[in-house]
Design an enzyme around this catalytic site. Structure first.
Site, PDB file in Angstrom:
ATOM      1  CB  CYS A  15      -0.922   0.004   1.218  1.00  0.00           C
ATOM      2  SG  CYS A  15      -2.241   1.243   1.105  1.00  0.00           S
ATOM      3  CB  CYS A  19      -5.128   3.532   7.076  1.00  0.00           C
ATOM      4  SG  CYS A  19      -5.402   4.247   5.442  1.00  0.00           S
ATOM      5  CE1 TYR A  21      -9.163   2.450   8.035  1.00  0.00           C
ATOM      6  CE2 TYR A  21      -9.558   4.343   9.465  1.00  0.00           C
ATOM      7  CZ  TYR A  21      -9.580   3.759   8.210  1.00  0.00           C
ATOM      8  OH  TYR A  21     -10.001   4.487   7.115  1.00  0.00           O
ATOM      9  CB  CYS A  22      -4.385  -0.943   7.711  1.00  0.00           C
ATOM     10  SG  CYS A  22      -4.278  -2.125   6.336  1.00  0.00           S
ATOM     11  N   GLY A  66      -4.443  -4.217   0.621  1.00  0.00           N
ATOM     12  CA  GLY A  66      -3.515  -3.273   0.050  1.00  0.00           C
ATOM     13  C   GLY A  66      -4.165  -2.249  -0.881  1.00  0.00           C
ATOM     14  CG  ASP A 277     -10.678  -8.741   2.831  1.00  0.00           C
ATOM     15  OD1 ASP A 277      -9.489  -9.034   2.625  1.00  0.00           O
ATOM     16  OD2 ASP A 277     -11.091  -7.570   2.885  1.00  0.00           O
ATOM     17  CB  CYS A 317     -28.080 -14.389  19.590  1.00  0.00           C
ATOM     18  SG  CYS A 317     -26.571 -13.450  19.900  1.00  0.00           S
ATOM     19  CB  CYS A 326     -29.052  -8.579  15.076  1.00  0.00           C
ATOM     20  SG  CYS A 326     -27.387  -8.907  15.661  1.00  0.00           S
TER      21      CYS A 326
END
Length: 370
Positions: A15, A19, A21-22, A66, A277, A317, A326
């Site tokens: 990259c 950032c 918070y990456c 990236g 991801d 839940c 949710c």
């Protein structure tokens, strides 16, 4: 042969920004191979050939990083050539890319327009918020450069969405951000709660978003969206539209609102495949597109039980009145219990607060636009 969707990381985690918070920098640091470098054209061809041979009807290909534009414009021109070469089933191919926008010039903008790329452009709101976390390698804010990219996209009629990461800095400026996006004419918006590093749910980083923060953000954003929708302009804010779809008994169109992990092929620069991801870790490796068949990859997915494990819901839940909206939320936000089973979402109280507040107004908007 079903429709298929793949996500490619052509430059791995490389990259040109830094950032705060990456999440991918964190993930990559926990692997044996932190970076897989830049994808070769032979690997690219293997992936496209195998994907298009398997697909039927349609095929979606998303390029992410990236920063995927670091692969260069010629790489993406090769993508188009290879898609034409290997589209043996004559499927509809939908290309998209997520970019920080730093490298975009007229050549990139013209390419995206001419080949119908949908672009997800990262912008974290107004200048003060965006520049608080999204800095370049020299620690300078990038807001002004992104506005230049937006002008190029508008001039070349590139179809783009705005992707906004929500941090603690966002919360006090939520209304300002929405008004700014209104003024800029951004019709398609996606807001993504920032992630703490893997397995650090309770650590407080400078950008971390608390449940209280997220409750306030959702309420303030919804108020802006609701007032505009009431006046006749239904702007596409992905989460709110997803909730409307659920209330109308339609698919939400948002992965984390499905209640179960989806079947994904996330492909690193060397062809390695992962199920999500957010889980591109050695223990979740499904295989490699250059050497393994899709059948072998699917067998490995079943063996790891990645999707099956996401079905487990915390006992509280199952009793919650809002479970149908949710659905447990994103797996990455669910805090594991001592036995390894996924527990409640870290934003459980935020969702409960928000649904109580927004439900009648969501129904009102549904009726208004029915």
């Amino acid at each position: 042969m079903p429709a298929i969707s793949i996500m490619m990381k052509p430059v791995s985690g490389l990259c040109n920004m830094n950032c705060d918070y990456c999440f991918y920098t964190d993930e990559a640091s926990k692997r044996k191979n932190e970076s897989y470098g830049i994808m070769s054209l032979s690997t690219l061809e293997d992936i496209i050939k195998k994907t298009l041979a398997f697909a039927e009807g349609s095929c979606s290909i998303l390029f992410q990083g990236g920063e995927p534009t670091l692969a260069g414009l010629d790489f993406f021109k090769s993508v188009i050539d290879l898609e034409h070469k290997w589209n043996v089933n004559n499927v509809i191919i939908q290309n998209s890319i997520q970019t920080n926008g730093i490298l975009i010039d007229e050549n990139w903008a013209r390419f995206f327009h001419d080949y119908n790329f949908l672009v997800g452009l990262s912008l974290d709101g107004t200048k003060i918020v965006h520049d608080s976390c999204r800095k370049d390698k020299n620690n300078n804010g990038t807001f002004d450069r992104i506005l230049d990219t937006i002008k190029l996209f508008q001039n070349y009629q590139v179809e783009f969405n705005i992707l906004t990461v929500v941090t603690k800095y966002t919360v006090q400026y939520t209304k300002d951000i929405y008004l700014f996006y209104q003024e800029m004419g951004f019709e398609w918006q996606q807001y993504i709660p920032c992630l703490n590093p893997l397995d650090e749910f309770h650590t407080n980083f400078n950008y971390s978003l608390s449940s209280k923060d997220y409750s306030l953000f959702l309420k303030d954003l919804f108020d802006c969206w609701y007032e505009e929708a009431k006046s006749g302009h239904l702007r596409y804010v992905r989460y709110f539209i997803g909730l409307m779809n659920l209330l109308c008994q339609q698919p939400p169109g948002v992965c984390e609102m499905n209640g179960i992990c989806s079947r994904q092929f996330v492909i690193e620069a060397d062809g390695s495949i992962f199920p999500c991801d957010f889980y591109m870790l050695d223990e979740w490796l499904l295989g490699n597109f250059t050497t393994d068949s899709i059948e072998d990859i699917e067998n490995r997915r079943k063996e790891l039980q990645f999707i099956e494990k996401s079905k487990n819901l915390d006992s509280s839940c199952k009793k919650c009145k809002w479970i149908y909206l949710c659905r447990g939320g994103c797996r990455r936000d669910r805090i594991p219990l001592d036995n390894g089973i996924l527990g409640k979402n870290r934003y459980c109280s935020s969702f409960q607060f928000f649904f109580e507040y927004a439900y009648p107004k969501l129904v009102e908007i549904i009726n208004l636009y029915s």
